[in-house]
Write an enzyme that holds these catalytic residues in place. Structure first.
Site, PDB file in Angstrom:
ATOM      1  N   CYS A 113     -25.511 -16.314  36.765  1.00 33.60           N
ATOM      2  CA  CYS A 113     -25.048 -16.473  38.056  1.00 33.60           C
ATOM      3  C   CYS A 113     -25.567 -15.406  39.260  1.00 33.60           C
ATOM      4  O   CYS A 113     -24.921 -15.698  40.388  1.00 33.60           O
ATOM      5  CB  CYS A 113     -23.272 -16.327  38.111  1.00 33.60           C
ATOM      6  SG  CYS A 113     -22.816 -14.680  37.711  1.00 33.60           S
ATOM      7  N   GLU A 164       3.590   1.769  -1.470  1.00 31.41           N
ATOM      8  CA  GLU A 164       4.134   2.223  -2.647  1.00 31.41           C
ATOM      9  C   GLU A 164       3.158   2.591  -3.608  1.00 31.41           C
ATOM     10  O   GLU A 164       3.377   3.604  -4.100  1.00 31.41           O
ATOM     11  CB  GLU A 164       4.701   0.977  -3.365  1.00 31.41           C
ATOM     12  CG  GLU A 164       5.242   0.972  -4.564  1.00 31.41           C
ATOM     13  CD  GLU A 164       6.470   1.839  -4.719  1.00 31.41           C
ATOM     14  OE1 GLU A 164       7.004   2.481  -3.794  1.00 31.41           O
ATOM     15  OE2 GLU A 164       6.664   2.518  -5.949  1.00 31.41           O
ATOM     16  N   ASP A 207       0.619  -1.152   0.141  1.00 26.73           N
ATOM     17  CA  ASP A 207      -0.120  -0.176  -0.045  1.00 26.73           C
ATOM     18  C   ASP A 207       0.958   1.265  -0.050  1.00 26.73           C
ATOM     19  O   ASP A 207       0.530   2.289  -0.591  1.00 26.73           O
ATOM     20  CB  ASP A 207      -1.127   0.033   1.130  1.00 26.73           C
ATOM     21  CG  ASP A 207      -2.004  -1.054   1.136  1.00 26.73           C
ATOM     22  OD1 ASP A 207      -1.901  -1.928   0.371  1.00 26.73           O
ATOM     23  OD2 ASP A 207      -2.783  -1.111   2.191  1.00 26.73           O
ATOM     24  N   CYS A 257     -27.314 -10.708  37.229  1.00 25.53           N
ATOM     25  CA  CYS A 257     -26.713 -11.772  36.034  1.00 25.53           C
ATOM     26  C   CYS A 257     -27.771 -12.800  36.117  1.00 25.53           C
ATOM     27  O   CYS A 257     -28.000 -13.607  37.109  1.00 25.53           O
ATOM     28  CB  CYS A 257     -25.497 -12.195  36.144  1.00 25.53           C
ATOM     29  SG  CYS A 257     -24.848 -13.577  34.983  1.00 25.53           S
ATOM     30  N   CYS A 262     -18.977 -16.906  36.859  1.00 27.33           N
ATOM     31  CA  CYS A 262     -20.119 -16.975  35.985  1.00 27.33           C
ATOM     32  C   CYS A 262     -20.025 -17.911  34.981  1.00 27.33           C
ATOM     33  O   CYS A 262     -19.008 -18.070  34.340  1.00 27.33           O
ATOM     34  CB  CYS A 262     -20.518 -15.607  35.439  1.00 27.33           C
ATOM     35  SG  CYS A 262     -21.859 -15.774  34.399  1.00 27.33           S
ATOM     36  N   GLU A 317     -26.141 -16.242 -14.034  1.00 22.40           N
ATOM     37  CA  GLU A 317     -25.441 -15.277 -13.078  1.00 22.40           C
ATOM     38  C   GLU A 317     -26.126 -14.893 -11.748  1.00 22.40           C
ATOM     39  O   GLU A 317     -27.321 -15.170 -11.590  1.00 22.40           O
ATOM     40  CB  GLU A 317     -24.716 -13.977 -13.752  1.00 22.40           C
ATOM     41  CG  GLU A 317     -25.908 -12.987 -14.246  1.00 22.40           C
ATOM     42  CD  GLU A 317     -25.481 -12.238 -15.227  1.00 22.40           C
ATOM     43  OE1 GLU A 317     -24.641 -10.995 -14.758  1.00 22.40           O
ATOM     44  OE2 GLU A 317     -25.756 -12.107 -16.470  1.00 22.40           O
ATOM     45  N   CYS A 347     -22.099  -8.704  33.260  1.00 25.57           N
ATOM     46  CA  CYS A 347     -21.882  -9.416  34.604  1.00 25.57           C
ATOM     47  C   CYS A 347     -20.806  -9.202  35.327  1.00 25.57           C
ATOM     48  O   CYS A 347     -19.680  -9.345  34.728  1.00 25.57           O
ATOM     49  CB  CYS A 347     -22.249 -10.982  34.084  1.00 25.57           C
ATOM     50  SG  CYS A 347     -21.900 -12.055  35.700  1.00 25.57           S
ATOM     51  N   LYS A 355     -30.075 -15.768 -18.426  1.00 22.90           N
ATOM     52  CA  LYS A 355     -30.408 -14.939 -19.637  1.00 22.90           C
ATOM     53  C   LYS A 355     -30.115 -15.920 -20.963  1.00 22.90           C
ATOM     54  O   LYS A 355     -29.026 -16.826 -20.578  1.00 22.90           O
ATOM     55  CB  LYS A 355     -29.054 -13.852 -19.685  1.00 22.90           C
ATOM     56  CG  LYS A 355     -29.474 -12.920 -18.586  1.00 22.90           C
ATOM     57  CD  LYS A 355     -28.538 -11.818 -18.374  1.00 22.90           C
ATOM     58  CE  LYS A 355     -28.639 -10.922 -17.292  1.00 22.90           C
ATOM     59  NZ  LYS A 355     -27.595 -10.077 -16.829  1.00 22.90           N
ATOM     60  N   LYS A 385     -28.032 -12.778  -8.945  1.00 24.75           N
ATOM     61  CA  LYS A 385     -28.693 -11.487  -8.783  1.00 24.75           C
ATOM     62  C   LYS A 385     -28.397 -10.809  -7.617  1.00 24.75           C
ATOM     63  O   LYS A 385     -28.906 -11.311  -6.430  1.00 24.75           O
ATOM     64  CB  LYS A 385     -30.260 -11.883  -8.901  1.00 24.75           C
ATOM     65  CG  LYS A 385     -31.124 -10.559  -8.627  1.00 24.75           C
ATOM     66  CD  LYS A 385     -32.572 -10.884  -9.178  1.00 24.75           C
ATOM     67  CE  LYS A 385     -33.632  -9.639  -9.407  1.00 24.75           C
ATOM     68  NZ  LYS A 385     -33.328  -8.679  -8.318  1.00 24.75           N
TER      69      LYS A 385
HETATM   70  S1  IVH Z   1     -29.913  -7.835 -15.660  1.00 21.27           S
HETATM   71  C1  IVH Z   1     -32.446  -6.801 -19.057  1.00 21.27           C
HETATM   72  N1  IVH Z   1     -28.408  -9.057 -14.013  1.00 21.27           N
HETATM   73  O1  IVH Z   1     -32.285  -6.987 -10.826  1.00 21.27           O
HETATM   74  C2  IVH Z   1     -31.931  -7.049 -18.068  1.00 21.27           C
HETATM   75  N2  IVH Z   1     -29.988  -7.404 -13.161  1.00 21.27           N
HETATM   76  O2  IVH Z   1     -35.189  -6.497 -11.976  1.00 21.27           O
HETATM   77  C3  IVH Z   1     -31.510  -6.062 -16.958  1.00 21.27           C
HETATM   78  N3  IVH Z   1     -29.802  -7.306 -10.888  1.00 21.27           N
HETATM   79  O3  IVH Z   1     -32.704  -3.479 -11.596  1.00 21.27           O
HETATM   80  C4  IVH Z   1     -31.072  -6.607 -15.681  1.00 21.27           C
HETATM   81  N4  IVH Z   1     -28.189  -8.694 -10.396  1.00 21.27           N
HETATM   82  O4  IVH Z   1     -30.621  -4.030 -10.256  1.00 21.27           O
HETATM   83  C5  IVH Z   1     -29.325  -8.134 -14.243  1.00 21.27           C
HETATM   84  N5  IVH Z   1     -26.966 -10.134 -12.823  1.00 21.27           N
HETATM   85  C6  IVH Z   1     -27.829  -9.184 -12.920  1.00 21.27           C
HETATM   86  C7  IVH Z   1     -28.615  -8.722 -11.790  1.00 21.27           C
HETATM   87  C8  IVH Z   1     -29.292  -7.638 -11.957  1.00 21.27           C
HETATM   88  C9  IVH Z   1     -29.085  -7.883  -9.819  1.00 21.27           C
HETATM   89  C10 IVH Z   1     -30.903  -6.410 -10.422  1.00 21.27           C
HETATM   90  C11 IVH Z   1     -30.914  -4.938 -11.275  1.00 21.27           C
HETATM   91  C12 IVH Z   1     -32.154  -4.884 -11.899  1.00 21.27           C
HETATM   92  C13 IVH Z   1     -33.049  -5.898 -11.279  1.00 21.27           C
HETATM   93  C14 IVH Z   1     -33.862  -6.396 -12.372  1.00 21.27           C
END
Ligand code: IVH
Length: 687
Positions: free
Chosen positions: A428, A47, A45, A425, A449, A131, A443, A307, A133
């Site tokens: 005890c 550096e 850090d 307490c 205790c 992925e 306590c 997706k 959420k």
């Molecule tokens: S894609 C067209 N990917 O979820 C698709 N959304 O209701 C757009 N979110 O407002 C969203 N993780 O805040 C996507 N891996 C992810 C996400 C994600 C969280 C949230 C995002 C969005 C809400 C969708």
């Protein structure tokens, strides 16, 4: 010979400085990426700080060299009076949420996609990207020619709020993308707060008696929408990229998975927990696999996003008002739920701290049924306004203990008094006390205790105390819960038969532990005093007491006035030590420990210290030394008769500073105390 030598020289100088600044920027960007995004720093850090300071000074002297993507531009923007509105070039959509948390959710999505794509039953499976959420808030980052020019929240999807200055404080967000010159590239993703950062922030609030935050999501949202970026900078936020907004002059990859890879290559943080699967079974497997690891993730998620992987198919599927037909969110059980607070119990912790615990109408939250949740302390409880009978909000996320974060709004049908902490307490019966300025009730029973015995045993066995190797958490739990050990001396009464019968303890480990217990009996008076866990008696004070009194008997019979004669012992310590030895149960424990065969050389240090070169000198260690560990440095100092203290004051003689030295070094400089590095320390001690 140039016609205008001076002008040419000046131009050459300017070019040199500009090159220097851009070189520093590149280095800093590279190391910031390693540090913030990849979590794999290559340089210390200090550096990084040195490079940063060099750039800041260069830009200070030549403001024309300052660029919007300079790392120096992350902080220091002025507070705004309100957040400006930003109309999104491409609306920020939401995703349809599949609330059925069972595998059926993934199957239903696949069936819809296949139908809408007009696929026959025997057509090959559709490929999906899956992925996490993230449970934060969506932002749009606008990069023009690779430089971050604007950041905006989602808002209503059409119009959001401008949060550029705040986003700049988020170390994980690159101010310049690597290898991107496209006129416009908008990256979308989630700003969130890690659970550990959230817990640490709340712990700080609690210590100060300030209002705690409800959950990481709300905290992140609040932090991002601050008018003063300096406040945002104090709330550690993170970012994950997961999509695009407006794009001009960049070839969008053919699949979502390739897009995420490309974003990662640009230096954007992309979550490693992602996959590409064929057909819905793969989605189910990912959903279930992540569910099993959900608690272990460092941040909150509320589901998985599926997706359609291919972009051409996404385009074919298109949108349905505000949601794409090619994506769906498949939820997990909620991490917050509402339930009724039945009653409030008191739990006595290992340090004697009394914690109010909510007894709840059992509720399924964060994947398990919760019927107990912490209320932390009496002050927080009162601040949250929670009373018995209320509908309360319970949060359980990660391996953090469930907690009551607040109550549902509404009027109580009957008057319910505020909860009051007990005077005695509940374990005890000893008196409960609260120090001035401290928000915790505790306590006073100490070793008497039962709840505090475990902690006392662990402390006693600690490396800096009696150093009983192998006597850890799990074993202490078994010993105390199984009534094998009630007091410290009981430890030395354990026999082979007792130990070998314990869970996960073979003959060999039992023998080993007995040998370690035996070996621990050869100690020093300082260690022994420290091991007793007397409040306010740390390692240094224990050594001071040992040195001053020489004999245990002399210390045990000292009154507070006599204790105050010890250098560095003030009224609080004197009161605590005197109180400890005034308690007949403690005296008995000490007698029994000695009877068990604990011995130390009499008069340790008392005579020797006088002739030692550093006698009477106080040292403070800070930062990491190049070769010596903290313990090794302390041992060298003590061998020379010096003393190691924990904090810098006017009485400190030397501060030994290593890498990443913190506020102690600042204080030393402020007080004009001699600062030594390791070499200077060694020279002083002749070591
Ligand atoms: S894609 C067209 N990917 O979820 C698709 N959304 O209701 C757009 N979110 O407002 C969203 N993780 O805040 C996507 N891996 C992810 C996400 C994600 C969280 C949230 C995002 C969005 C809400 C969708």
């Amino acid at each position: 010979m140039p016609l205008f030598p001076e002008a040419t020289d000046a131009a050459a100088d300017a070019a040199g400085l500009a090159a220097k600044a851009s070189g520093l920027r590149e280095q800093l960007q590279h190391h910031a990426h390693l540090y913030y995004v990849l979590d794999a720093p290559e340089i210390p850090d200090v550096e990084y700080d040195r490079l940063f300071t060099e750039l800041r000074e260069l830009e200070g002297a030549h403001p024309e060299l300052r660029t919007p993507d300079s790392p120096t531009q992350r902080v220091g923007a002025a507070a705004a009076s309100e957040l400006a509105s930003v109309r999104h070039a491409v609306p920020m959509l939401s995703v349809y949420t599949e609330t059925d948390t069972s595998p059926a959710g993934a199957m239903a999505f696949d069936a819809r996609v296949r139908r809408e794509l007009g696929l026959a039953d025997d057509a090959p499976p559709v490929q999906y990207a899956a992925e996490l959420k993230f449970d934060g808030l969506a932002v749009n980052l606008r990069y023009e020619r690779g430089v971050l020019v604007q950041a905006a929240t989602r808002g209503d999807g059409e119009t959001g709020e401008e949060v550029t200055a705040n986003i700049r404080t988020v170390g994980q967000v690159p101010l310049r993308l690597r290898g991107v010159e496209a006129p416009v590239l908008e990256v979308r993703g989630e700003v969130y707060m890690r659970r550990d950062a959230f817990e640490a922030l709340n712990e700080r609030q609690r210590q100060r008696g300030d209002k705690t935050f409800v959950n990481p999501r709300n905290t992140a949202a609040g932090a991002l929408r601050q008018l003063d970026p300096a406040i945002t900078a104090q709330r550690p936020l993170c970012f994950f990229a997961y999509g695009l907004g407006e794009v001009q002059g960049w070839d969008v990859p053919a699949t979502h998975a390739a897009l995420l890879d490309a974003l990662a290559d640009m230096g954007l943080p992309v979550c490693a927990d992602r996959t590409v699967v064929d057909g819905p079974q793969g989605l189910v497997a990912f959903h279930q696999g992540i569910a099993a690891r959900r608690d272990a993730l460092p941040f909150d998620i509320d589901g998985i996003v599926y997706k359609v992987n291919r972009r051409d198919l996404q385009q074919q599927l298109g949108f349905k008002t505000r949601e794409p037909r090619w994506a769906v969110a498949h939820k997990y059980p909620a991490q917050e739920q509402v339930t009724r607070l039945k009653t409030i119990d008191i739990q006595v912790g290992r340090t004697g701290k009394l914690t109010p615990v909510a007894k709840l109408e059992p509720v399924f939250v964060g994947g398990t049924t919760v019927s107990n949740a912490t209320l932390h302390n009496a002050f927080e409880l009162r601040r949250k306004g929670v009373r018995v009978g209320d509908q309360v909000i319970v949060r359980r996320a990660g391996d953090v203990i469930p907690e009551v974060v607040g109550r549902m709004p509404g009027v109580r049908a009957h008057y319910v008094p505020n909860f009051a902490m007990p005077k005695a307490c509940p374990v005890c019966g000893s008196a409960v006390e609260r120090d001035k300025g401290n928000l915790e009730h505790r306590c006073t029973g100490g070793l008497v205790c039962a709840a505090q015995r475990k902690q006392a045993l662990l402390h006693f066995a600690g490396r800096r105390a009696m150093d009983v190797e192998g006597l850890g958490d799990k074993l202490v739990d078994q010993l105390v819960d199984g009534h094998l050990v009630r007091t410290l001396p009981d430890l030395y009464r354990l026999g082979f038969v007792h130990l070998a019968a314990l869970e996960r303890m073979g003959d060999k480990s039992a023998h080993k532990l007995l040998a370690n217990l035996e070996a621990s009996k050869q100690t020093t008076l300082g260690r022994f005093l420290f091991s007793l866990g007397i409040r306010h008696v740390g390692e240094t004070t224990a050594k001071d007491l040992a040195k001053h009194f020489g004999h245990l008997e002399a210390l045990m019979s000292a009154d507070e006035a006599a204790l105050l004669q010890v250098p560095d012992v003030g009224p609080v310590v004197a009161h605590s030590v005197h109180g400890f030895f005034a308690n007949p149960l403690n005296r008995e424990a000490v007698e029994q420990l000695r009877a068990a065969g604990i011995v130390w050389p009499e008069h340790e240090g008392a005579a020797a210290a006088v002739e030692l070169p550093q006698a009477g000198k106080t040292f403070v260690l800070t930062g990491t030394l190049p070769t010596l560990t903290r313990d090794a440095a302390a041992a060298l100092i003590e061998a020379a008769g010096g003393k190691v203290a924990g904090s810098v004051s006017k009485k400190t003689h030397y501060v030994v500073a290593g890498e990443a030295a913190g506020s102690k070094l600042d204080k030393a400089v402020e007080l004009g105390i001699t600062v030594l590095d390791e070499a200077a320390l060694r020279a002083l001690l002749g070591a």
